[in-house]
Design a protein around this motif. Structure first.
Motif, PDB file in Angstrom:
ATOM      1  N   GLY A  97       9.936 -11.122  91.606  1.00 19.14           N
ATOM      2  CA  GLY A  97      10.651 -12.382  91.860  1.00 19.14           C
ATOM      3  C   GLY A  97      11.251 -12.841  90.548  1.00 19.14           C
ATOM      4  N   CYS A  98      12.271 -13.707  90.614  1.00 20.78           N
ATOM      5  CA  CYS A  98      12.795 -14.167  89.319  1.00 20.78           C
ATOM      6  C   CYS A  98      11.885 -15.227  88.704  1.00 20.78           C
ATOM      7  CB  CYS A  98      14.265 -14.562  89.364  1.00 20.78           C
ATOM      8  SG  CYS A  98      14.657 -15.916  90.402  1.00 20.78           S
ATOM      9  N   ASN A  99      10.857 -15.623  89.457  1.00 20.68           N
ATOM     10  CA  ASN A  99       9.775 -16.404  88.844  1.00 20.68           C
ATOM     11  C   ASN A  99       9.188 -15.663  87.649  1.00 20.68           C
ATOM     12  OD1 ASN A  99       8.511 -18.936  89.516  1.00 20.68           O
ATOM     13  ND2 ASN A  99       8.513 -18.199  91.616  1.00 20.68           N
ATOM     14  N   PHE A 123      13.928 -27.110  89.030  1.00 15.99           N
ATOM     15  CA  PHE A 123      12.838 -26.223  89.457  1.00 15.99           C
ATOM     16  C   PHE A 123      11.637 -26.372  88.525  1.00 15.99           C
ATOM     17  CE2 PHE A 123      11.487 -21.587  90.190  1.00 15.99           C
ATOM     18  CZ  PHE A 123      10.816 -21.916  91.358  1.00 15.99           C
ATOM     19  N   ASN A 170      17.535 -26.455  92.619  1.00 18.32           N
ATOM     20  CA  ASN A 170      16.409 -26.746  93.497  1.00 18.32           C
ATOM     21  C   ASN A 170      15.589 -27.828  92.802  1.00 18.32           C
ATOM     22  OD1 ASN A 170      14.226 -26.679  95.233  1.00 18.32           O
ATOM     23  ND2 ASN A 170      13.393 -24.768  94.438  1.00 18.32           N
ATOM     24  N   ASP A 197      19.905 -19.883  86.317  1.00 16.23           N
ATOM     25  CA  ASP A 197      19.045 -19.486  87.428  1.00 16.23           C
ATOM     26  C   ASP A 197      19.856 -19.632  88.710  1.00 16.23           C
ATOM     27  OD1 ASP A 197      17.349 -19.483  89.628  1.00 16.23           O
ATOM     28  OD2 ASP A 197      15.671 -20.330  88.517  1.00 16.23           O
ATOM     29  N   ALA A 199      19.189 -18.380  91.820  1.00 16.81           N
ATOM     30  CA  ALA A 199      18.382 -17.910  92.958  1.00 16.81           C
ATOM     31  C   ALA A 199      19.089 -18.153  94.294  1.00 16.81           C
ATOM     32  CB  ALA A 199      17.014 -18.592  92.953  1.00 16.81           C
ATOM     33  N   TYR A 200      19.908 -19.203  94.354  1.00 13.33           N
ATOM     34  CA  TYR A 200      20.547 -19.572  95.625  1.00 13.33           C
ATOM     35  C   TYR A 200      22.050 -19.298  95.650  1.00 13.33           C
ATOM     36  CZ  TYR A 200      16.128 -21.968  96.202  1.00 13.33           C
ATOM     37  OH  TYR A 200      14.794 -22.238  96.307  1.00 13.33           O
ATOM     38  N   THR A 228      17.861 -13.359  92.846  1.00 14.47           N
ATOM     39  CA  THR A 228      16.655 -12.940  93.562  1.00 14.47           C
ATOM     40  C   THR A 228      16.978 -12.359  94.928  1.00 14.47           C
ATOM     41  OG1 THR A 228      14.509 -13.680  94.393  1.00 14.47           O
ATOM     42  CG2 THR A 228      16.307 -15.258  94.557  1.00 14.47           C
ATOM     43  N   SER A 230      14.805 -13.009  97.265  1.00 14.06           N
ATOM     44  CA  SER A 230      13.936 -13.853  98.107  1.00 14.06           C
ATOM     45  C   SER A 230      14.703 -14.739  99.066  1.00 14.06           C
ATOM     46  CB  SER A 230      13.082 -14.763  97.214  1.00 14.06           C
ATOM     47  OG  SER A 230      12.245 -14.021  96.386  1.00 14.06           O
ATOM     48  N   LYS A 231      15.915 -15.109  98.708  1.00 13.56           N
ATOM     49  CA  LYS A 231      16.617 -16.141  99.482  1.00 13.56           C
ATOM     50  C   LYS A 231      17.674 -15.507 100.388  1.00 13.56           C
ATOM     51  CE  LYS A 231      14.179 -18.945  96.962  1.00 13.56           C
ATOM     52  NZ  LYS A 231      13.019 -19.646  97.510  1.00 13.56           N
ATOM     53  N   ARG A 239       8.701 -10.019  96.699  1.00 10.66           N
ATOM     54  CA  ARG A 239       8.711 -10.456  95.311  1.00 10.66           C
ATOM     55  C   ARG A 239       9.599  -9.556  94.440  1.00 10.66           C
ATOM     56  NH1 ARG A 239       9.029 -13.979  95.327  1.00 10.66           N
ATOM     57  NH2 ARG A 239       8.144 -14.768  93.395  1.00 10.66           N
TER      58      ARG A 239
HETATM   59  C1  LIG Z   1      15.617 -22.370  91.432  1.00 11.68           C
HETATM   60  C2  LIG Z   1      14.682 -21.258  91.711  1.00 11.68           C
HETATM   61  N1  LIG Z   1      14.576 -20.269  90.835  1.00 11.68           N
HETATM   62  C3  LIG Z   1      13.752 -19.245  91.036  1.00 11.68           C
HETATM   63  C4  LIG Z   1      12.979 -19.170  92.167  1.00 11.68           C
HETATM   64  C5  LIG Z   1      12.046 -18.027  92.279  1.00 11.68           C
HETATM   65  O1  LIG Z   1      12.418 -17.121  93.203  1.00 11.68           O
HETATM   66  P1  LIG Z   1      11.644 -15.742  93.354  1.00 11.68           P
HETATM   67  O2  LIG Z   1      10.525 -15.711  92.377  1.00 11.68           O
HETATM   68  O3  LIG Z   1      11.153 -15.722  94.747  1.00 11.68           O
HETATM   69  O4  LIG Z   1      12.661 -14.709  93.052  1.00 11.68           O
HETATM   70  C6  LIG Z   1      13.051 -20.157  93.123  1.00 11.68           C
HETATM   71  C7  LIG Z   1      12.209 -20.085  94.319  1.00 11.68           C
HETATM   72  O5  LIG Z   1      12.029 -20.976  95.065  1.00 11.68           O
HETATM   73  C8  LIG Z   1      13.916 -21.250  92.891  1.00 11.68           C
HETATM   74  O6  LIG Z   1      13.987 -22.256  93.747  1.00 11.68           O
END
Ligand SMILES: Cc1ncc(COP(=O)(O)O)c(C=O)c1O
Length: 371
Positions: A97-99, A123, A170, A197, A199-200, A228, A230-231, A239
């Motif tokens: 994940g980019c987390n 975030f 976010n 970032d 992600a979206y 990512t 994930s979205k 992940r």
């Molecule tokens: C702004 C932002 N960055 C990063 C992430 C992390 O995404 P992931 O770890 O699932 O790739 C999220 C997940 O909700 C997010 O809202």
């Protein structure tokens, strides 16, 4: 204080862990239900269409190989990403994940006393990560619910190592446009790592998407763009996310990651998902319709939701925890935003038309209950 906590680094012992959205299974147990059927989860900005069908096929094909360690260099996935963006494959690096990239960036660049600059309503993971590395997270004011990039620039000091622009942001669901981002990049000091970032980003209508890769490619400033699976690609459970940066930046991130940080199933699925434009377009269509359905429905109920470009909507509500509980009782999981420093706000992810309708119905009942 526990024995372990006394032994730990004090800034770690004091850390408040990230509060994720509640899993459906946990809510089913709480409600005394035998299974998760009928529960709608709109708490973690997942893709309500599910995984890309191409990704599911690739995962099925990968099952017989799960006794083998994954490719630690994610070769095929890096190739696919590099091809998609017209960069060399040493300009991308995969993470859990980019987390994970948030942690790796702090690990690589931040030391005790350094500063990370973020927007105030952004975030929360970046704020947590800065404190993990004993650093200060400086929160710049926003213009209402949108980043104020001038305020972010003004918050940068000689101690700043990283500035983060979540775009779209976010939990507010707003974004800054190409011209604003270009101006920001021009002015940001080259002594600071700029992290976009995104992600979206793929969920935004293509005409409104912002291109930060042009700044990564230009190589005038140390810039990292995060994306990512994930979205938009519906693979949150696997992940997998990626960074795009100049090879020397990617090299640093590779030094601080685990050797096998992205599992083989995730790599196989992500390669296939990247190639699934139909799923991505169907996702955007669902979101266009869903945002309208939710915005109209919430406004009819007297709420004042924040206009969103992506797959979640933030709205102010004084009794946010009470509303969340009242919705949970009605089998709808949403996210109270106290953990993001917004105690009077709730965030709802955009679901399918049926899920959105279930949310709006539950919301209408919950509002009566809370009167
Ligand atoms: C702004 C932002 N960055 C990063 C992430 C992390 O995404 P992931 O770890 O699932 O790739 C999220 C997940 O909700 C997010 O809202």
């Amino acid at each position: 204080m526990s024995r372990f906590a006394r032994l730990a680094n004090p800034w770690i012992a004091l850390q408040k862990p990230y509060q994720p959205g509640r899993p459906i299974e946990e809510v089913a147990r709480e409600l005394g239900l035998g299974d998760v059927a009928g529960i709608v989860k709109l708490a973690s900005n997942e893709n309500a269409l599910g995984p890309s069908p191409k990704a599911m096929e690739a995962m099925r094909a990968a099952i017989p190989h799960m006794h083998l360690y994954p490719d630690g260099g994610s070769f095929y996935l890096r190739q696919a990403i590099a091809k998609k963006y017209g960069v060399s494959d040493d300009m991308t690096m995969l993470g859990c994940g980019c987390n994970e990239h948030a942690v790796l960036l702090a690990h690589a660049f931040m030391d005790k006393g350094d500063e990370m600059v973020v927007s105030e309503r952004s975030f929360v993971v970046y704020k947590l990560v800065a404190s993990l590395y004993h650093c200060k997270c400086v929160e710049a004011p926003m213009r209402g619910m949108t980043h104020d990039l001038d305020a972010l620039l003004a918050a940068i000091t000689p101690k700043t190592k990283i500035v983060v622009v979540g775009n779209p942001n976010n939990p507010t669901g707003t974004m800054v446009d190409q011209a604003a981002v270009d101006r920001f990049v021009e002015q940001v000091p080259a002594s600071v790592v700029t992290v976009f970032d995104e992600a979206y980003m793929e969920l935004v209508e293509p005409r409104d998407q912002v291109d930060t890769l042009r700044h990564v490619k230009a190589a005038k400033k140390p810039i990292v763009t995060l994306r990512t699976f994930s979205k938009a690609y519906g693979l949150a459970g696997l992940r997998v996310g990626y960074a795009l940066a100049q090879p020397d930046g990617i090299d640093l991130l590779n030094k601080v990651r685990q050797a096998f940080n992205v599992n083989a199933m995730a790599q196989a699925a992500a390669v296939a998902a990247l190639d699934d434009d139909a799923h991505l377009e169907a996702t955007r269509k669902m979101l266009r319709d869903g945002r309208k359905q939710l915005m109209d429905g919430m406004r009819k109920l007297g709420l004042d939701p924040v206009e969103s470009v992506t797959n979640f909507i933030l709205f102010p509500f004084k009794k946010a925890a009470g509303l969340t509980a009242a919705l949970t009782k009605r089998k709808v999981i949403v996210r109270p935003m106290a953990g993001f420093g917004l105690p009077d706000y709730v965030r709802v992810s955009v679901g399918t038309a049926k899920e959105n309708a279930q949310f709006l119905h539950a919301l209408s009942e919950a509002l009566i209950e809370l009167k």
